[in-house]
Scaffold this motif. Structure first.
Motif, PDB file in Angstrom:
ATOM      1  N   ALA A  87       0.837  -1.200   0.000  1.00 56.61           N
ATOM      2  CA  ALA A  87       0.000   0.000   0.000  1.00 56.61           C
ATOM      3  C   ALA A  87       0.872   1.251   0.000  1.00 56.61           C
ATOM      4  O   ALA A  87       2.090   1.184   0.188  1.00 56.61           O
ATOM      5  CB  ALA A  87      -0.912  -0.012   1.228  1.00 56.61           C
ATOM      6  N   GLU A  88       0.231   2.377  -0.203  1.00 60.94           N
ATOM      7  CA  GLU A  88       0.934   3.658  -0.151  1.00 60.94           C
ATOM      8  C   GLU A  88       0.102   4.656   0.643  1.00 60.94           C
ATOM      9  O   GLU A  88      -0.155   5.778   0.207  1.00 60.94           O
ATOM     10  CB  GLU A  88       1.212   4.188  -1.568  1.00 60.94           C
ATOM     11  CG  GLU A  88       2.152   3.311  -2.381  1.00 60.94           C
ATOM     12  CD  GLU A  88       2.416   3.864  -3.769  1.00 60.94           C
ATOM     13  OE1 GLU A  88       1.851   4.938  -4.096  1.00 60.94           O
ATOM     14  OE2 GLU A  88       3.182   3.241  -4.519  1.00 60.94           O
ATOM     15  N   TRP A  89      -0.331   4.230   1.835  1.00 70.07           N
ATOM     16  CA  TRP A  89      -1.165   5.097   2.659  1.00 70.07           C
ATOM     17  C   TRP A  89      -0.311   6.117   3.389  1.00 70.07           C
ATOM     18  O   TRP A  89       0.809   5.824   3.824  1.00 70.07           O
ATOM     19  CB  TRP A  89      -1.963   4.269   3.666  1.00 70.07           C
ATOM     20  CG  TRP A  89      -3.021   3.421   3.033  1.00 70.07           C
ATOM     21  CD1 TRP A  89      -3.009   2.062   2.866  1.00 70.07           C
ATOM     22  CD2 TRP A  89      -4.253   3.885   2.464  1.00 70.07           C
ATOM     23  NE1 TRP A  89      -4.158   1.650   2.241  1.00 70.07           N
ATOM     24  CE2 TRP A  89      -4.940   2.742   1.975  1.00 70.07           C
ATOM     25  CE3 TRP A  89      -4.838   5.132   2.314  1.00 70.07           C
ATOM     26  CZ2 TRP A  89      -6.184   2.829   1.356  1.00 70.07           C
ATOM     27  CZ3 TRP A  89      -6.070   5.221   1.698  1.00 70.07           C
ATOM     28  CH2 TRP A  89      -6.737   4.077   1.228  1.00 70.07           C
ATOM     29  N   LYS A  90      -0.873   7.309   3.563  1.00 62.98           N
ATOM     30  CA  LYS A  90      -0.188   8.363   4.309  1.00 62.98           C
ATOM     31  C   LYS A  90      -1.235   9.234   5.003  1.00 62.98           C
ATOM     32  O   LYS A  90      -2.409   9.281   4.573  1.00 62.98           O
ATOM     33  CB  LYS A  90       0.678   9.210   3.385  1.00 62.98           C
ATOM     34  CG  LYS A  90      -0.081   9.977   2.315  1.00 62.98           C
ATOM     35  CD  LYS A  90       0.848  10.718   1.381  1.00 62.98           C
ATOM     36  CE  LYS A  90       0.089  11.603   0.390  1.00 62.98           C
ATOM     37  NZ  LYS A  90      -0.861  10.837  -0.431  1.00 62.98           N
TER      38      LYS A  90
ATOM     39  N   ASN B 241     -17.015  -3.096  -2.989  1.00 59.72           N
ATOM     40  CA  ASN B 241     -16.880  -1.763  -2.396  1.00 59.72           C
ATOM     41  C   ASN B 241     -16.149  -0.821  -3.343  1.00 59.72           C
ATOM     42  O   ASN B 241     -16.522   0.344  -3.500  1.00 59.72           O
ATOM     43  CB  ASN B 241     -16.131  -1.854  -1.062  1.00 59.72           C
ATOM     44  CG  ASN B 241     -16.956  -2.438   0.058  1.00 59.72           C
ATOM     45  OD1 ASN B 241     -17.422  -1.730   0.938  1.00 59.72           O
ATOM     46  ND2 ASN B 241     -17.139  -3.753   0.044  1.00 59.72           N
ATOM     47  N   LYS B 242     -15.108  -1.316  -3.978  1.00 64.41           N
ATOM     48  CA  LYS B 242     -14.361  -0.488  -4.941  1.00 64.41           C
ATOM     49  C   LYS B 242     -15.258  -0.089  -6.105  1.00 64.41           C
ATOM     50  O   LYS B 242     -15.232   1.061  -6.574  1.00 64.41           O
ATOM     51  CB  LYS B 242     -13.135  -1.257  -5.444  1.00 64.41           C
ATOM     52  CG  LYS B 242     -12.107  -1.598  -4.365  1.00 64.41           C
ATOM     53  CD  LYS B 242     -10.903  -2.290  -4.978  1.00 64.41           C
ATOM     54  CE  LYS B 242     -10.020  -2.900  -3.891  1.00 64.41           C
ATOM     55  NZ  LYS B 242      -9.601  -1.917  -2.876  1.00 64.41           N
TER      56      LYS B 242
ATOM     57  N   VAL C  77      -6.838  -8.065   2.929  1.00 65.29           N
ATOM     58  CA  VAL C  77      -7.720  -8.370   1.791  1.00 65.29           C
ATOM     59  C   VAL C  77      -8.025  -7.121   0.965  1.00 65.29           C
ATOM     60  O   VAL C  77      -8.988  -7.102   0.192  1.00 65.29           O
ATOM     61  CB  VAL C  77      -9.030  -9.046   2.267  1.00 65.29           C
ATOM     62  CG1 VAL C  77      -8.735 -10.398   2.892  1.00 65.29           C
ATOM     63  CG2 VAL C  77      -9.808  -8.148   3.228  1.00 65.29           C
ATOM     64  N   ASP C  78      -7.191  -6.083   1.117  1.00 64.38           N
ATOM     65  CA  ASP C  78      -7.334  -4.847   0.336  1.00 64.38           C
ATOM     66  C   ASP C  78      -8.703  -4.225   0.566  1.00 64.38           C
ATOM     67  O   ASP C  78      -9.396  -3.833  -0.375  1.00 64.38           O
ATOM     68  CB  ASP C  78      -7.116  -5.136  -1.155  1.00 64.38           C
ATOM     69  CG  ASP C  78      -6.867  -3.870  -1.973  1.00 64.38           C
ATOM     70  OD1 ASP C  78      -6.478  -2.853  -1.377  1.00 64.38           O
ATOM     71  OD2 ASP C  78      -7.079  -3.908  -3.202  1.00 64.38           O
ATOM     72  N   GLY C  79      -9.064  -4.104   1.844  1.00 67.30           N
ATOM     73  CA  GLY C  79     -10.386  -3.614   2.200  1.00 67.30           C
ATOM     74  C   GLY C  79     -10.438  -2.172   2.651  1.00 67.30           C
ATOM     75  O   GLY C  79     -11.485  -1.704   3.115  1.00 67.30           O
ATOM     76  N   LEU C  80      -9.323  -1.450   2.518  1.00 67.46           N
ATOM     77  CA  LEU C  80      -9.318  -0.014   2.773  1.00 67.46           C
ATOM     78  C   LEU C  80      -9.175   0.677   1.426  1.00 67.46           C
ATOM     79  O   LEU C  80      -8.177   0.501   0.729  1.00 67.46           O
ATOM     80  CB  LEU C  80      -8.162   0.358   3.707  1.00 67.46           C
ATOM     81  CG  LEU C  80      -8.118   1.811   4.205  1.00 67.46           C
ATOM     82  CD1 LEU C  80      -9.352   2.129   5.051  1.00 67.46           C
ATOM     83  CD2 LEU C  80      -6.845   2.074   5.001  1.00 67.46           C
ATOM     84  N   ASN C  81     -10.189   1.437   1.044  1.00 66.93           N
ATOM     85  CA  ASN C  81     -10.281   1.953  -0.321  1.00 66.93           C
ATOM     86  C   ASN C  81     -10.133   3.471  -0.380  1.00 66.93           C
ATOM     87  O   ASN C  81     -10.692   4.185   0.456  1.00 66.93           O
ATOM     88  CB  ASN C  81     -11.638   1.559  -0.928  1.00 66.93           C
ATOM     89  CG  ASN C  81     -11.840   0.067  -0.943  1.00 66.93           C
ATOM     90  OD1 ASN C  81     -11.014  -0.668  -1.464  1.00 66.93           O
ATOM     91  ND2 ASN C  81     -12.936  -0.393  -0.363  1.00 66.93           N
ATOM     92  N   ARG C  82      -9.415   3.942  -1.378  1.00 64.06           N
ATOM     93  CA  ARG C  82      -9.266   5.384  -1.558  1.00 64.06           C
ATOM     94  C   ARG C  82     -10.571   5.974  -2.078  1.00 64.06           C
ATOM     95  O   ARG C  82     -11.186   5.441  -3.001  1.00 64.06           O
ATOM     96  CB  ARG C  82      -8.130   5.685  -2.536  1.00 64.06           C
ATOM     97  CG  ARG C  82      -6.779   5.228  -2.028  1.00 64.06           C
ATOM     98  CD  ARG C  82      -5.634   5.593  -2.950  1.00 64.06           C
ATOM     99  NE  ARG C  82      -4.428   4.902  -2.519  1.00 64.06           N
ATOM    100  CZ  ARG C  82      -3.652   5.318  -1.514  1.00 64.06           C
ATOM    101  NH1 ARG C  82      -3.970   6.438  -0.872  1.00 64.06           N
ATOM    102  NH2 ARG C  82      -2.584   4.639  -1.162  1.00 64.06           N
TER     103      ARG C  82
ATOM    104  N   ARG D  29      -7.918  10.013   2.102  1.00 62.40           N
ATOM    105  CA  ARG D  29      -9.336   9.784   2.373  1.00 62.40           C
ATOM    106  C   ARG D  29      -9.660   8.324   2.066  1.00 62.40           C
ATOM    107  O   ARG D  29      -9.274   7.812   1.017  1.00 62.40           O
ATOM    108  CB  ARG D  29     -10.197  10.717   1.526  1.00 62.40           C
ATOM    109  CG  ARG D  29      -9.850  12.185   1.755  1.00 62.40           C
ATOM    110  CD  ARG D  29     -10.401  13.097   0.681  1.00 62.40           C
ATOM    111  NE  ARG D  29     -11.836  13.245   0.773  1.00 62.40           N
ATOM    112  CZ  ARG D  29     -12.705  12.855  -0.146  1.00 62.40           C
ATOM    113  NH1 ARG D  29     -12.277  12.258  -1.258  1.00 62.40           N
ATOM    114  NH2 ARG D  29     -13.987  13.043   0.026  1.00 62.40           N
ATOM    115  N   ALA D  30     -10.363   7.652   2.988  1.00 63.04           N
ATOM    116  CA  ALA D  30     -10.533   6.205   2.845  1.00 63.04           C
ATOM    117  C   ALA D  30     -11.923   5.733   3.268  1.00 63.04           C
ATOM    118  O   ALA D  30     -12.537   6.278   4.183  1.00 63.04           O
ATOM    119  CB  ALA D  30      -9.479   5.477   3.669  1.00 63.04           C
ATOM    120  N   GLN D  31     -12.388   4.700   2.560  1.00 61.99           N
ATOM    121  CA  GLN D  31     -13.629   3.999   2.895  1.00 61.99           C
ATOM    122  C   GLN D  31     -13.263   2.586   3.331  1.00 61.99           C
ATOM    123  O   GLN D  31     -12.300   1.997   2.840  1.00 61.99           O
ATOM    124  CB  GLN D  31     -14.556   3.963   1.682  1.00 61.99           C
ATOM    125  CG  GLN D  31     -15.877   3.228   1.892  1.00 61.99           C
ATOM    126  CD  GLN D  31     -15.860   1.767   1.424  1.00 61.99           C
ATOM    127  OE1 GLN D  31     -14.913   1.318   0.766  1.00 61.99           O
ATOM    128  NE2 GLN D  31     -16.893   1.022   1.761  1.00 61.99           N
TER     129      GLN D  31
END
Length: 352
Positions: free
Chosen positions: A78-81, A306-307, A135-140, A85-87
């Motif tokens: 990931a590249e979160w910082k 969700n995506k 499981v890639d469940g945090l979405n931009r 903003r995330a769902q």
């Protein structure tokens, strides 16, 4: 921080709790919106087998990243910082079982859930656990999508899952039982994504039916408290019946009516679960047999749904902004449950 905590049926308290700390394989969000649904009301009155009190409720969540664990980006690619903003998904598949390996993440046998096993979003801050990130469940959230809209992506994802299973074709006549927010979303997905033909909306609450019909403009509005729903659908379809019926309500009779009104080769989604104390219906098996009906269950969603929901909202293919008719501060979150229960709004979003 403030959080809405479930202790027991009808014992839900807004209280001060310690602000959660972010572990090395977790992400911390400042909650910007957490929408409510009928499930929250059910939990309020009946509890849930997967909730161990005290627990923070809320599973339709969008927020701003405020802290990223040291191992997150390297471990999950990931590249979160901070500032992103995330769902957040609600239903969390394990990613390892037979169903997950088959691509059936919506029916993962080891599924856990945000707002159940993990503290939810009716709070000022929330920790996104490693299971969600795995499981890639945090979405931009796309730049043109508001936090309130993004929080509605979770129920939207459940509707996408159900309609994929139905195989709706262009021009199909669709009946949606239930004039709540999920029923409204079903109508917009059927039209905006699958190019359905005529769409009928059914409910027994006249006020809720009018409010939702004003928003989504079904071709026909049917008040089940005033007319024989099956007879009316048959009349509207020249005796043929509906191609697709979605029961987005927890009422046994709607499932029975769905079978009776289905056209030949009709597809039915039992989208709303029935009360565990009364989960059985009467089914005319000969109708299923001779009309070659297809009856589907629909259980939640997978991360990919969700995506897709966020994408449909962003492109305007399926708008949701106007379906969010109440914004309530966290301090008044308990009022949101009452509004949902009484059907006085389409969608209620709690804003911490």
């Amino acid at each position: 921080m403030k959080a809405l905590r479930f202790y027991a049926p009808e014992d839900v308290r807004l209280e001060e709790v310690p602000e959660p700390e972010c572990g090395p394989d977790e992400v911390k969000l400042k909650v910007k919106a957490c929408s409510t649904c009928g499930t929250d009301v059910k939990i309020f009155y009946n509890g849930h087998q997967n909730i161990t009190p005290p627990a923070t409720m809320g599973h339709e969540i969008a927020g701003e990243v405020v802290e990223v664990g040291a191992d997150v980006n390297a471990t999950y690619g990931a590249e979160w910082k901070p500032g992103d903003r995330a769902q957040v998904i609600a239903a969390v598949p394990c990613g390892d079982c037979y169903e997950c390996n088959k691509g059936w993440m919506a029916v993962c046998q080891n599924q856990t859930s945000v707002g159940y096993q993990y503290d939810g979003g009716f709070a000022e801050y929330i920790i996104i656990p490693r299971q969600v990130l795995k499981v890639d469940g945090l979405n931009r959230i796309p730049d043109n999508v508001g936090y309130d809209e993004a929080s509605a992506a979770e129920p939207f994802a459940c509707a996408i899952n159900a309609q994929e299973l139905l195989g709706i074709e262009e021009g199909d006549t669709v009946v949606v039982f239930g004039a709540g927010p999920i029923g409204c979303m079903h109508i917009r997905i059927a039209r905006g994504v699958h190019k359905a033909g005529r769409v009928f909306l059914v409910d027994v609450n006249a006020d809720r039916l009018k409010m939702s019909a004003d928003a989504v403009q079904p071709d026909e509005v049917i008040n089940g408290a005033e007319v024989d729903v099956v007879e009316k659908v048959m009349e509207l379809t020249g005796g043929r019946g509906a191609d697709v019926i979605i029961t987005a309500t927890a009422a046994n009779v709607t499932q029975e009516q769905a079978i009776s009104m289905a056209a030949r080769n009709g597809r039915i989604s039992f989208f709303g679960g029935l009360p565990k104390t009364d989960p059985f219906i009467k089914c005319d098996s000969n109708l299923v047999h001779y009309r070659q009906l297809h009856i589907h269950g629909a259980n939640g969603s997978a991360p990919e749904h969700n995506k897709r929901a966020l994408e449909y909202i962003s492109t305007g293919q399926v708008p949701v902004k106007d379906l969010i008719t109440e914004h309530i501060p966290l301090e008044r979150a308990l009022e949101a449950f009452q509004i949902v229960k009484e059907g006085r709004a389409i969608k209620v979003t709690v804003v911490p």
